[in-house]
Structures are given as structure tokens and as C-alpha cells.
Design an enzyme around this catalytic site. Structure first.
Site, PDB file in Angstrom:
ATOM      1  N   HIS A 499     -17.996   2.834   1.602  1.00  0.00           N
ATOM      2  CA  HIS A 499     -18.865   4.001   1.737  1.00  0.00           C
ATOM      3  C   HIS A 499     -19.184   4.592   0.363  1.00  0.00           C
ATOM      4  CE1 HIS A 499     -20.380   7.635   3.906  1.00  0.00           C
ATOM      5  NE2 HIS A 499     -20.057   8.209   2.758  1.00  0.00           N
ATOM      6  N   GLU A 500     -18.149   4.837  -0.419  1.00  0.00           N
ATOM      7  CA  GLU A 500     -18.368   5.471  -1.715  1.00  0.00           C
ATOM      8  C   GLU A 500     -19.111   4.548  -2.690  1.00  0.00           C
ATOM      9  OE1 GLU A 500     -18.062   8.528  -1.945  1.00  0.00           O
ATOM     10  OE2 GLU A 500     -16.889   8.829  -0.126  1.00  0.00           O
ATOM     11  N   HIS A 503     -22.695   5.001  -2.400  1.00  0.00           N
ATOM     12  CA  HIS A 503     -23.201   6.105  -3.226  1.00  0.00           C
ATOM     13  C   HIS A 503     -23.340   5.682  -4.687  1.00  0.00           C
ATOM     14  CE1 HIS A 503     -23.325   9.084  -0.140  1.00  0.00           C
ATOM     15  NE2 HIS A 503     -22.020   9.121   0.064  1.00  0.00           N
TER      16      HIS A 503
END
Length: 707
Positions: A499-500, A503
């Protein structure tokens, strides 16, 4: 169910982190001199023996004194130029003397501001962390003051009125500057403007009080060991005890979640759920009713019909009507799948507890029992296949093959702790330097307690045509093993990692002209989509084997049967759980869209309608303990579901059949990530997909596992 203290702490920390990420949203209004004098800090750079980042103004090891000095310097220069901008005669305004200085100095100031602000998250020195927090407070206060300067607004508005746009992105930038001033009421008469500010202060005060009430609630239930059957001994050992030997179960998130998920005594689950739903009762209900009315007044003064339209207007959804349509479509589409799930849970409870009625408090417990029956997953064993270093290298490989980004570690870089690693990120084909990534992965005292990505420097064009290099920082709280070596990741941590890194890719690939539209400063409904998209690779056999290897022999990847079970478990009972989220989102949207709503009766009406006939727990009042409607997410609770839906559409239609298709990955990079916030996200996604985004892939993925 929502909860009090954890939500309060989460929102407080998230708000602080968002300040770090979006601080220059306010700083965009700071018309700071094009050439900021930073000579006072050059000596610090000259003293550094380690390698500086090419094209980066990030300062990673400022002392407490230097941080405060830099913050004061930023503010002083800002004020000086604000005054200069305000003095420009309206008939003499042009792009070069009004807009260009704003855009140029947003590019320059973002990294300087972040140099002041990010140490509070990661510094090993308490003195430095306190100085960083104080510096951020000073800068925030100054940004707020500047955003309310009518004299600067008049000058910007005068130029905007000429409609002399250099290009579509410049037009959007100027419109955003004007809009931000006007959302502070600067286009209103003085009396109305003062009323807007008074209402804003009242809203902030009441919102904080609502959340504080939940945080300070110290209610507990006294329960015997027989009433807590199913909870592990290590959990019981940590509970306080009364004189009669009964355990004290608080209404804080860890205790409530454990009871609802693990306690096999139905009466206990019901008692805890009812007490949880009654927290802060009438006092918070009164506050929320007051808040809703204040927000509607605030929005109407600013020209909106209701607060929901005010809040949603800046988001991808654009109108509350669109949000209602979205939530109702998702809810209706999930009804069949959720009904099948509910029947299965009711049948299981009947076998275990007889004819006792199934209630909302039973969902977590029986969902977990069905999962244990259907998916024989030992997460202790799963963890053995995910050494940290192997997962990181696997993610780098996937990102390289998918998005054409190559990571190269810098061996001699200036860092703030020996655990920190710094990587240059290059375009795989051209060799162009795309950006930098700091990894701060391991827990230590004083460090920020959540996993997140912080933008340290944005990608943007400076006035001289030079492209500023984006810099990202990924913070995590991983544990090292007993020998101090990198440890093993729980599967939930693996998902978090992906997920990160979504980003990170989003930030590094962004290439707008204006810093304001860079990377993580995209539309609030869009910003989570790339991260949620990349999570999908955690559940596919091919990519799981790429990032895994048994810790004692990394040549042995995770087994096929575990991969299949992890994927099936991902969406297990997700339709029914998602219905609970939709219930809260609809409640939030309705109270912020309509006047004079009976909040208590609304929840009573919505609950059985959305939750397939399951009634609200008697005597509970979720409106009194629903902090997302109080602060931070008001009229925007839908956004997480929105992002999940469109991420599912992207993955299903473009990536699922070929996980490392670089042609598709580069299309996503160029059409969706490169523009950042400079392009309407619906247009960007439609361009990539060849059609408008749809809910169907998301609904189908949930229905598949409940059939």
C-alpha cells in the site's frame, strides 16, 4: 462499529501527518521572494561529510536551534513578500508579478518547510522533535493568517478576472488560489466574513470536544472468567481486576475488538457491544446536533446549499448527489452476497447457541469462525516466508517491471539514524533520475507510531525550467529480530508495505508543472487509489512467490495452497462488513445534506434497511460515538470505499490477467500518475480505462467469495 479513543488518536495523528503532506497547500498562498536567502544554513551543508541529494533542498539533520531559525526565516520572508504583493496596483497585475512568485516559491518552500516538520516524526532527539513540532505550529499559524489576507486576495482575484491563462494547468492553479481564499470567506462582506470565522472557530471547538469526550471515557465492565471464555490467557493477564476478582474490560478499541471477535459467550458480546454503543450518550448527541447545524450555516454563508456539497465539492465525487448514488448502487449490488453471508452466519450461530436471535454484535465472532473452518491458515507459519529484505527487494522488482522504475541504494548519504536507507530512483529505459526514497522501517523510541509516506520534496518546474526532484520518506514500525537483524513480516504488514509503496510510486512518478498538484497532493478521493491498487499484488500467486522465501531457505517460496487461501480469505464476508461501512457513510452524508434531521431516528431507520433486517442494538446511539462525523471526515466518510471501488476496477480490467505487463503499467504511470492533481481524476482514469470507472469489478469480487 466505530470506536472512540483509537479514532481520536488516529485522526489527531493523521491530521498532523496531513499537515506535513499538504502544508504547502497553504504555503501556495505565500508569495515568498523567488530567491530565499538560506545562506545561514549553507554552513551546515558544507560541514556535512556525507553525500547530499542532487537537486534536493531537504535538510535531514538540523539541530533544534536550526529548525526554529529556519522556520522563523520562512515566515519572515513570506510576510515581506505578502506585503509586496498586496501593494501592487490592481491595474498593474500580471502573471509575472503575482502568480509566478507564488508558484516559484511553493516549489522552493515545500522542502524547507518539510525540513522543519518531518523531524518530529523520526528524530532520535526529544529536543529536536519538540523544536520540529513548535516550528510546524508557527508555520501553520502563519499560513492560516496569510490565507485570510484580503489585500493579497484582491490582487490575485484581479489577475484571475483577466482570464489570461498561460495553459490549462496554470488556469487551474489560479482558480485554486482564488477558491481557497473564497472558502475562507474573503469574497464576502465584512460582517459575513466575521460570521464565517466565528462559525469556523465554534465548529473546531465543538468537534474537538466530541472526540475528547470519547477519548476520556473510562467506562469499563466487570466480567468473570466464565463470561470471557474464548479470550486468550495473555489477553486476560493484561486486564485489570476488581476486588472480587472480576476482570475490567474497558470500552477502548483493543478490548472491544477482542471480545467481539473471540469471546464465545453471546451474552458477553451483546453486553460489551451495547455498552460500546452507549458511550457519551446524550452529551455527544447534543454536540453532534449542534455541529451539523453550525456546518450548514457555515456552508450557506459560503454559497453552498448544504455542508455536504461544500465538503464534497473539492473531491472527485463533486456533489453529494453523486455520493448518494454511489453508496446506494454499491449497497444494492452487495445485497445478494451479503444475504448469503448472513444466512451462513445465522446457521452457524444456531448450531452453536440454539435459537438465540442473531444480532449485529455476532458478525465478527461468527465471521471469524467460518473463516477458520474454510481457510486453514496459520499466520505464524505464513510469517516465516516474509523476511523484510526479501519483501523489499521483491517490491522493487515488481515496481521496476511494472512501472519502469529502478531503485539504486546510495551507500554514503546523510541520514538521521543508522537504520535509514536511501535510494535513487531512475527511469528504467532512459536512465533519468526520477526521485529519491528514504526507508525508515524499524521501530525506535520517540518515532511516529504508524506506517505512512511523507512527501519531503515535490516534483515541479522552477521558474528557470529546472525540474525539482521528488523525495519521499516511507516510515514504518517493523520489529527487528532478537539479534538486531531485520526480522519477519506479518502478512498484514506485507499488505501495508505494498500500500505505502503505491504512494511512493505515485509521488515519484508525478510530473506536474506546479508543486501544488504534485504526487500525494492529489484529489482526496483519488489519492488512495494507486496505493489500494498495488495491494492486489499481495494476493496473486505469481507475485507472492516473487516476494517470499522461507527464512531458513529463501529459495523455497510460499506454497500454492497458502496463496489460494490468502486470496479467498481477503474477501470473506466482505459484503456484510461493507454494508456496515455503507450504513455509516449514508448516515454521515444524510445529516450533512439535509436540515433538521432526527439523528437518533435516522440511525434506527437506516440500520435494518441497510443491514438486511438486523435491528440496531436496543438503547445504543451510534451518533454519540461516531467520531468520523465529528472531525476530519465529516461528509466524506464514503471516500475510502470510493477509492477501493475504482482501484478494483483498474486492477480487474487492466492488470489481473498479466501482473507484470509493463505496457499497461507505463500507460497507468503516464496517463494517471504523471499529471498528478493537474488533471481531473475522472478524466485521467477514463483515459486510461477507455471508459468511465465502474463499480462492477468491485461488486463481482465480493460476490465471488460469498457464493
Amino acid at each position: 462499529m466505530t470506536e472512540g479513543q483509537e479514532e481520536s488518536e488516529k485522526m489527531t495523528k493523521q491530521k498532523r501527518n496531513q499537515n506535513v503532506l499538504v502544508l504547502t497547500g497553504g504555503a501556495a498562498l505565500l508569495a515568498v521572494a523567488v530567491n530565499i536567502a538560506i545562506s545561514a544554513f549553507n554552513s551546515h551543508r558544507q560541514r556535512a561529510k556525507k553525500k547530499d541529494l542532487l537537486g534536493s533542498d531537504i535538510r535531514v539533520n538540523l539541530s533544534a536551534t536550526e529548525i526554529l531559525k529556519l522556520a522563523d526565516h520562512i515566515i519572515a520572508e513570506s510576510k515581506k513578500v505578502h506585503d509586496a504583493i498586496a501593494s501592487i496596483p490592481l491595474e498593474m497585475v500580471n502573471y509575472m508579478n503575482v502568480i509566478a512568485p507564488l508558484a516559484e516559491l511553493e516549489v522552493r518552500q515545500f522542502s524547507l518547510i518539510q525540513s522543519c516538520a518531518f523531524p518530529k516524526l523520526v528524530s532520535t532527539s526529544e529536543v529536536v522533535r519538540k523544536a520540529s513540532a513548535e516550528a510546524e505550529r508557527r508555520i501553520d499559524a502563519h499560513v492560516l493568517k496569510c490565507s485570510k489576507r484580503e489585500d493579497v486576495y484582491r490582487v490575485v482575484k484581479a489577475f484571475a478576472a483577466r482570464s489570461e491563462w498561460k495553459n490549462p494547468e496554470a488556469k487551474l492553479y489560479i482558480q485554486c488560489l482564488v477558491r481557497d481564499f473564497e472558502r475562507n470567506g474573503l469574497n464576502l462582506a465584512v460582517t459575513k466574513r466575521e460570521e464565517v470565522q466565528r462559525l469556523r472557530a465554534r465548529i473546531d471547538e465543538r468537534s474537538l470536544k466530541y472526540v475528547q469526550n470519547l477519548s476520556n471515557d473510562d467506562t469499563f465492565l466487570l466480567l468473570s472468567e466464565a463470561e470471557l471464555v474464548g479470550l486468550p490467557p495473555e489477553f486476560l493477564e493484561k486486564l485489570g481486576k476488581a476486588e472480587d476478582g472480576k476482570f475490567k474490560v474497558t470500552l477502548k478499541s483493543p478490548h472491544v475488538a477482542a471480545v467481539l471477535e473471540l469471546c464465545s459467550v453471546g451474552k458477553t458480546r451483546r453486553a460489551v457491544a451495547m455498552a460500546y454503543g452507549k458511550r457519551c450518550g446524550e452529551v455527544n448527541l447534543s454536540i453532534l446536533e449542534d455541529l451539523v447545524q453550525l456546518r450548514h450555516k457555515y456552508a450557506r454563508l459560503l454559497g453552498y446549499s448544504n455542508y455536504a456539497d461544500y465538503a464534497v465539492g473539492l473531491r472527485m465525487a463533486r456533489t453529494s448527489t453523486k455520493v448518494f448514488e454511489f453508496l446506494e448502487d454499491i449497497s444494492a449490488s452487495l445485497t445478494d452476497a451479503a444475504s448469503r453471508e448472513l444466512i451462513m452466519l445465522k446457521d452457524l450461530k444456531r448450531k452453536v447457541e440454539g435459537e438465540l436471535p442473531f444480532g449485529i454484535e455476532d458478525i465478527l465472532f461468527y465471521s471469524k469462525r467460518v473463516e477458520e473452518q474454510q481457510f486453514d491458515i496459520d499466520f505464524g507459519v505464513v510469517k516465516q516466508y516474509f523476511p523484510v529484505e526479501l519483501v523489499v527487494s521483491g517490491i522493487f522488482k515488481i515496481i521496476q517491471d511494472l512501472f519502469g522504475l529502478r531503485f539504486e541504494e546510495i551507500a554514503d548519504a546523510e541520514i538521521w539514524h543508522c537504520d535509514i536507507r536511501l535510494f535513487s530512483v531512475f527511469d528504467l529505459n532512459s536512465g533519468e533520475l526520477m526521485g529519491y526514497l528514504y526507508l525508515d522501517l524499524y521501530t525506535r523510541e520517540g518515532k511516529y507510531g504508524h506506517t505512512c509516506v511523507v512527501a519531503l520534496q515535490n516534483s515541479a518546474l522552477a521558474f528557470n525550467g529546472r525540474r525539482q526532484i521528488p523525495v519521499a520518506l516511507l516510515i514504518s514500525q517493523l520489529q527487528k529480530d532478537k539479534g538486531g537483524h531485520p526480522g519477519l513480516l506479518r502478512f498484514s504488514e506485507v499488505v501495508n508495505f505494498f500500500h505505502e509503496f503505491g504512494h511512493v510510486v505515485q509521488h515519484i512518478c508525478s510530473r506536474p508543472s506546479f508543486s501544488r498538484f504534485s504526487g500525494l497532493r492529489a484529489d482526496a478521493d483519488f489519492v488512495e487509489i494507486p496505493a489500494l491498487l498495488l495491494e492486489n499484488w499481495c494476493f496473486e500467486n505469481f507475485s507472492l512467490k516473487l516476494i517470499s522465501g522461507f527464512h531458513q531457505d529463501i529459495t523455497k517460496p510460499i506454497k500454492d495452497d497458502i496463496c489460494k487461501a490468502l486470496k479467498r480469505r481477503r474477501s470473506s464476508f466482505s459484503a456484510l462488513k461493507l454494508k456496515q461501512e455503507i450504513l455509516c457513510c449514508l448516515f454521515d452524508q444524510i445529516i450533512h445534506s439535509a436540515e433538521n434531521v432526527d439523528i437518533v431516528e435516522l440511525f434506527k431507520h437506516l440500520h435494518p434497511k441497510i443491514m438486511l433486517g438486523l435491528p440496531i442494538l436496543e438503547g445504543t446511539n451510534p451518533a454519540s460515538c461516531f467520531p468520523r462525523s465529528a472531525i476530519g471526515y465529516e461528509a466524506a466518510c464514503y471516500s475510502r470505499i470510493w477509492s477501493e471501488v475504482f482501484a478494483a476496477d483498474i486492477f480487474s480490467s487492466k492488470f489481473q490477467g498479466d501482473l507484470l505487463n509493463q505496457h499497461v503499467g507505463m500507460q497507468f504511470r503516464n496517463k494517471v500518475l504523471v499529471p498528478g492533481g493537474s488533471k481531473d481524476p475522472v478524466e485521467a482514469l477514463s483515459d486510461f480505462l477507455g471508459r468511465e470507472p465502474s463499480i462492477h469489478a468491485f461488486v463481482d469480487s465480493r460476490a465471488e467469495y460469498s457464493s
